[in-house]
Structure formats: C-alpha cells, structure tokens
Design a protein around this motif. Structure first.
Motif: not given
Lengths: 503, 503
Positions: A129-135, A106-112
């Motif tokens: 703090l991340a703004i949600r890319p998905t929750s 999950h982190v690999k997919g969304f962090t960039p």
C-alpha cells in the motif's frame, strides 16, 4: 533492494541548532542571510520556533508559531474554494499499488518517491500500500462510482491532508520535506472549456494567497511539457524567485484532460444520452509556501512577517526599571489599556519579569512581529507611545489617543512595503537574454533569464545540461515575437520563457 | 509472518450498497433500524452520501455531506480549545519503531495494530516506521527539547490529523475504521492538580460537542484500570449507549502521570531550581462521533440530523405541476424570496425539474434535513407555506410573513426534541442490578447494567467472561454505598459502575 539506515535529521546533515530551547538561549541568528542563506534559513525557522526536526529525516514538526500561519492561509483558501462551489471531503491515505499503476505517466512520475506500507502487526500485506504521494488514483476510483450523467457534473472536491514523497534530494524544512501538508482539489467537468477555465480560476486564488497574504509576488504561467505534472495535459504554475537566487514552484493547477478518466473508466451520459469521458483537473497548495515567505522577507535579525498572516501583529514591551515601582504600575496599566483597545488586532503584551527590554526587543524581532510598541517612563509623562516597524526599523512617537488608528495604518503599510520590496527584487532579477551565452551569464549571476524559445524539448534540455537551471514557466499573455530561439537552433521563437536555478 | 490478502471492502464482508449512485437510484432504505441495525446502518450512510467504501478494507471515503458535519464539530472544538489556551501544531506521521517501545504499557497496547512502512521506492528502511496509531511518542521526543524550566509550562498542544490502527475486528464506517480523523491534545503541567483539572475541563468540552451539537447524551466517568489507555494513570471517558443496544466510547482524556516523562526524559527546573518530572495528559475526539450521531437519531426513512450540525437545515420543495406555468413561476419566485430571507440559515432550494415533489420528499428525508418547506398552488393562493419536521413528521401551515421566526423556533425545537428523546432512551436503558444474575438478564435484554462494585479486576473480568459485556465507566460523583459487590465476592461495594455490550 539496498538496505538504508533511517537517518536522523542530524545524520542526514540537516542543520539542527543546538539549544534552540524555545528561542531563549543563543537568541540571535549567527549567519547573514546574504551570502549564507543555507546557514541562515534553518537557524531562523528553528530559533523563531517555527519548526523542530523530528527523528526521521525530512519529516519535521510544525510548531504553533508556523502552524498558525498555515491556519490563516487555509482559512483564506478554504473560503475562496467554497465560494467557487468546491466541497471538502476526505479520502483514504493508503493506496493499493495496482491503483497507482493505472495511469502510465503518473506511475512513472511518482513510484520512485513512494513510501510503502507492507505489514500490519506481524502480518504481511499481499499487495503493498502506498502512502498517498497525491490522491488522483484513490479519488478517481470513487468518482467512477458517483458519476453517471451530466447532472452529476461538475464534481468539485477538495481535501486538506498530509502527503509523503520520499525525495532523495537534501530535505529543507517547508521547502522540500518528505511529509508535508497541503490541499488537493480534484474536479470533473463535462467540457474541456470548463476544466481549462478552472485551472486559471484556482491559480488566481493561489496567487492571491501569495500576493495578498504572504506579500510574495509570483510569476503565473504554463509549465513546459518536460516539467508538467506526471499524467497531465498541461500544468499551470506560480513560480517565486527567492532572494537566494533560486526559483521555486508555489502552487500548481493541472488539466488532466481525459487521461485519468480513461484509465479509471469514468464516463457520463451527456444530454443526448451519449457516453462521454469527462475532463478532469487537479490542483495543490502546500506548507512549502510558509518557507517561501520566510526566505522572501526575513533579514539578519530573523523573521519578518507580513501582518496579514503574523500570529502576533503587535507586541507591547513595557520599559520598566526596578527602582520605580509606582511608575511601573502605571506603565503596565497603560499597556493593558492599549492592548484592550486594539481588540481587532492580534496583540501580545510581554510582561515577563525575568527578561530585560533589550532582550525582548531582540526576541520579538527574531519572531518577526510587524510592530513593537514601547512604553517607558518618559512616554508615560508625555502620554505618548513609541511604535517601531519590524520591516524598516523606523521609530515614531505618537499620542496614546492615536494608537489604534496609527497601528492599523502602519500594519497596512508594512504589508504593502514587504510586497513592493519583493516585487522590486523580482523585477530587478528578471533579465532578458537573446542567446545561450547571455542566458548562462544571467544564471551565473543568480538571476532569472527571460528568453525567446522555439518550444522544443531539446533547446530546453540544453539549458539544464549546460547551466543546471530549469525552465520555470511560460507567460500566459505572450508578446508578438520576431526573434529566433535563444538556443541558436535557428528556429523561430514562439514563446518567452523563464529559466532559473530552482528547488 | 502470515501472508494476508489486502481485502477489498466487499471481500471483507462490508455492506456495500450496489447502485448507491448519488442516492438517486434505490433511494429508500430497505432495512428496518430495529431489529436490522447492522443492515440499516451501512445503507443509511451510503445512500445518504456520507461515505463510500474504498479499495482497502476499513479505510473509507468521507463524502462532503459527512465531512461538512465534521467541519462544524471541528470548528466548535477548535474554538473551545483555543479559548482554553491550547495551540495547534503538526507532528510527523511516521514514528520509528524504537520510539513506540520506550513506554512499556504503551507499546503492548498499540503494537498489534500498527501499520508499518518498511520501504521507499526500492529501498528498505533499516528500522520500520509506524504510521501513528496515536502520537505520544513522537510528540514527547520534541517536548523533551522544549521544556527546561517551570516557565515553559504548561505546554498545551493539539493536532488535527489522520490515524491508522489495523484492528482485526470487523470494520464499521465511522464507528470502527482502520484509518480515521481525530484531534489529539498533548499537554504538560508542573503539577498533578493542574493535569487532573484539565482531564475534566476537556471532557466537558467533548460532552458539550455531543450533547449540544450532536444532541447525544453521554455518561461521563472514569474507566477501570483494565479498560484505560495503554500507558495512562487513569482515563476519563464519555460513553454513549446507542439504540441498537451497544455502548461505545465517545471521547477520552488520559492522565498520563509521569510515565511518559520518565520514558522520554522530560524534566523541568521548578521555582527552587530543582529538577522535576512534569505531569502529562493526552485526549482525543474522532470522526467516530459522526457514526454515533447517525445511529442515535436515524429512522427507517434515513438520517435524522440535529439542526446545529446539519449541512442543510431547511430544504424548500416547490410543488409544481406541468400544466400551470404561470403559477409555477410565482411559486418559484416565492421560494427564492423565502430562501433569501432565511439568510442566517443553511437553506437549499430544490429546483430540479427531473424529479417529482414526492421523490424530493423522500430524497431529503433520507438525507435527514431537519425541516422541509413545501409551497404549492393552494399555499400560494393563501399566501401560506407548509413546514414539515423531519423528527416528528408534523406538518403545519403558516403565513409567509412568519417564515423566519417560525423556522428558527422549529430548528431549536427539533434540536431539543432529538436530545430529549435520546436522553429518555438512555434513562430507560440504565437498569440497576444487585447481583450477577440480575446483571446478566439486563445485558441479555440489550440494556446497561448499573451495579455496585468492589473495584477488583476479577469481578470486572467475570462479567466479560460470562456475558461478553464490558465495563463502560465509573460515575465521577458516587453515592454512598452500603451494599456488597454485585459479583458475590463478599467484598463491600465501593463504586457504582456501568456494564453493557459495546463496540
């Protein structure tokens, strides 16, 4: 870190239409949908007052004319979810970085793509703090606290919210934006079977939204492992093939398996008192769907809206001449009485005095209103009205007394016709291929290649490398296959799969 | 900049209830509402499954039981707004820092509370982006493009969205959180009169939501200049006085005048072709209202929900004993038939076998369900049911055949009773004072002081300095005043004004 200017929409090369001023100046679309889709699309959505570009590239304003379409679709989906037993909730938008890191894929997919909040006022946060890319991660932290026993399952929650994903690709309003609106369902079951069944149930609801509301046919199927959601066991998707020769994902349901349960330590005691990891799903449907509908049905005159989601289903344009005031009065009276009679329908009476009937015809065609009723002096004499279809341009003159029954019938016809036309386009666009060279030709012609595939990542990757096309999805109901993989690898084909250029 | 750890809810001293596990363990509230409100409130909202604390202090999860209340209120407000001619839209959440700075008062008011996005992936933005603390600046940048002539006015838009304000004060779920949900209306008029009229029209809609849905009486009036919205000409507000002796702002409408129009260069050509600045309003109503309702009506047993917004209006609890299986079957049959008959009402039948009737009574009392229907073996014999009111605890036994008509009547009675009780509390809490020393005594007793005031900032400030109480608002309809200012300044009093300790 590289410093990077916050580009405005214009600097980023987004197509801003000058003087879009409520669509009242430079009314017409100056680009042809085919072959200038990339000119046509931004013109249509701006001139029809669906969007406005904001100051931050990729973040657009959804104007009332588009937002009201979203409200119709929301209302349909929300009802269906509730019927199915799903409840709405709201989870915080800001997610500590450490949470995102808990599930490895999950982190690999969304962090960039994450936009990070690092300061409040003049104070720095110690953890970004991340703004949600998905929750998933913020929700499952709570789920852990709520789930103890099999009696707490299934837990099926949904939220309607905004999402931020800082994609590097060129933003296109609705189709690919950095902030968008969606719903995300997050559900937990005691068994894998229940979870799997829900991925189909919800996909069917999504398909109904596309097919019954937007009049857009879909390809339902399973994504390949390469293309599935980051952290999922599998992803089911709806794929739509647009008239510009590009496919796009329309809605997805993910079987997350026990991956997140393990990462977030969600367990439950089963009926025998044994500790188990539950099975989870997530699923989403976004404002992207509005853009897909626009791309599917629009024409060189502008939007063409399916009646079920059109904010205005019928516009009445009185044909009035300045030298006949008493006739005008009667025309307006008739127009008003027809508007009143069509009370179950969303009707607009365009009484504006500053515009000619011709201007109004163009204006409402641009806005994609499904039916136009014209009432002129001659119609008045014969006690007739003229109805014009936006989808076909066909005109008919009917007695005033038939108005309601005819309008209802025509709205249903327009809805069906738009779907059937789109369905024919889809059918005509899918071409079977048996080899990589055939596939290449199909892709080069801007179509969807439907090929027998051995199931290996390498053969899938070859297509992307050599043509730029990606796999869409794999049909749920597979025919029996006897041929070999399209790719020439020599292995037996296991599944028929779609490939196309896509967003 | 000072480094500051992202505190978890617990570190920040928020009242987390251990083992709130679906409200099924440690069921009862262990604190008395009076005098332990600050213990009682967080227990109630957690144990009744309204909220869950998230990992970031001040950002909470709104669980389905509370979210469904928000949906009821949303639906009421949204209908009223649409009836009034307001349309929904959606504007980007991220606002460039330079935008916030365009209106001088506005930036001063909000900058200390802004959460800043400074990076995406590993890339720094050149300009910081604010997460909207309110959307004036981002919306008016678009309004400038859309408004050209008087024909484009009025422009009346609303959006439902999330807001982030990084307040330094101790967060309290619903009442003061760093992220919250609200609607914000942003409207533009050709004339000041129209704008002023709308600030009253919308305030009345807000008042109806509080009084008719939440059963919470309000004080309507004008804020002082010290307490008005940053950037407004004036602010109208609803103030609610809660049983814990604290006032809180429930909804506001702001006349922005031409301040933002000038800052954002919004102009229009009037009928004579002259360039004019339009008049603007903004107005908002948030999830804070849920917390106000909880604080107003709850008691030592838990929530007490007004029927109009209760997710479950009636719960049916069958009284079943393990040694009478055939009787039980008949009781369940009757319970199901009553549930079916009450089809216009939100009814839950609690068939759970693992809990005793006594446990269920406590559980649903904690959840604040307005009416409980009990059906036991003796009721079955007499063809009766027992109805128990949550607000008064009064029980009555009625024939089964009267169920529907009686339930409908009782729901209306509960709604009225809650409002009347709250109204009496408000009336009893407002005490007139003529001097500062009288005012101090009233404030010390946790009441609202109602005093004649000269209108000067200094006299208002004196109250805050000496008592900690703030002005609430100034009645719209003022009596004729003959006395001097309460403060001893010697000036003639011009207005009656409320002061109280507040959130």
């Amino acid at each position: 870190m590289v410093a990077n200017k916050t580009k405005t929409a214009k600097q980023a090369g987004e197509k801003t239409v000058e003087g879009s001023n409520n669509g009242k100046s430079e009314l017409g679309i100056t680009a042809k949908k085919d072959p200038d889709f990339s000119e046509w699309y931004p013109q249509v959505i701006q001139k029809a007052e669906m969007i406005e570009y904001g100051p931050v590239s990729g973040c657009m304003v959804i104007r009332p004319y588009a937002y009201s379409i979203w409200e119709s679709v929301q209302s349909f989906l929300d009802n269906q979810f509730k019927k199915s037993g799903v409840q709405n909730a709201y989870f915080p938008m800001l997610i500590p970085e450490s949470f995102l890191k808990k599930e490895q894929e999950h982190v690999k997919g969304f962090t960039p793509e994450v936009a990070w909040v690092t300061e409040h006022g003049d104070t720095k946060f110690e953890e970004r703090l991340a703004i949600r890319p998905t929750s998933e991660t913020i929700m499952y932290d709570s789920y852990k606290k709520w789930i103890r026993s099999y009696r707490d399952l299934p837990l099926r929650l949904n939220q309607w919210c905004n999402i931020v994903r800082w994609e590097f690709k060129h933003p296109v309003p609705f189709l690919r934006t950095r902030e968008f609106l969606w719903q995300e369902g997050h559900t937990v079951f005691a068994t894998k079977e229940e979870a799997m069944a829900e991925t189909i149930e919800i996909l069917d609801i999504y398909a109904r939204a596309f097919e019954e509301l937007y009049a857009v046919p879909v390809l339902k199927g399973r994504k390949t492992d390469t293309e599935k959601f980051a952290g999922a066991v599998y992803t089911n998707s709806l794929e739509i093939f647009m008239p510009n020769g590009r496919a796009i994902q329309g809605g997805t349901t993910h079987l997350l398996g026990q991956n997140f349960a393990k990462a977030f330590d969600i367990t439950f005691l089963d009926k025998d008192g044994k500790k188990q990891y539950p099975w989870q799903n997530s699923w989403g449907f976004s404002t992207r769907s509005i853009g897909i509908m626009v791309a599917m049905h629009g024409d060189d005159k502008g939007l063409v809206l399916p009646p079920r989601i059109a904010p205005i289903q019928v516009v009445i344009v009185p044909i009035i001449f300045s030298n006949t005031p008493t006739v005008n009065e009667k025309i307006l009276e008739l127009a008003k009485s027809i508007k009143k009679e069509l009370k179950t329908i969303r009707v607009e009476l365009d009484e504006r005095e500053e515009y000619s009937p011709g201007f109004k015809f163009n204006y409402w065609e641009l806005k994609g209103v499904p039916l136009r009723i014209e009432i002129g002096p001659k119609d008045l004499e014969k006690n007739n009205i003229v109805i014009v279809r936006r989808d076909t341009g066909v005109k008919e003159s009917i007695p005033v007394s038939d108005a309601t029954i005819r309008v209802i019938k025509l709205l249903a016809d327009v809805q069906d016709n738009l779907y059937n036309k789109a369905k024919k386009l889809l059918n005509d666009s899918i071409v079977k291929a048996g080899s990589l060279s055939e596939l290449k030709e199909i892709i080069d012609h801007g179509k969807v290649a439907f090929v027998p595939w051995c199931g290996s990542d390498e053969c899938e990757a070859k297509v992307k490398d050599e043509t730029g096309a990606k796999s869409l999805n794999i049909l749920f109901n597979q025919p029996e296959l006897k041929s070999n993989c399209f790719c020439g690898c020599g292995r037996k084909a296991e599944k028929m799969i779609y490939f196309a250029k896509s967003y």
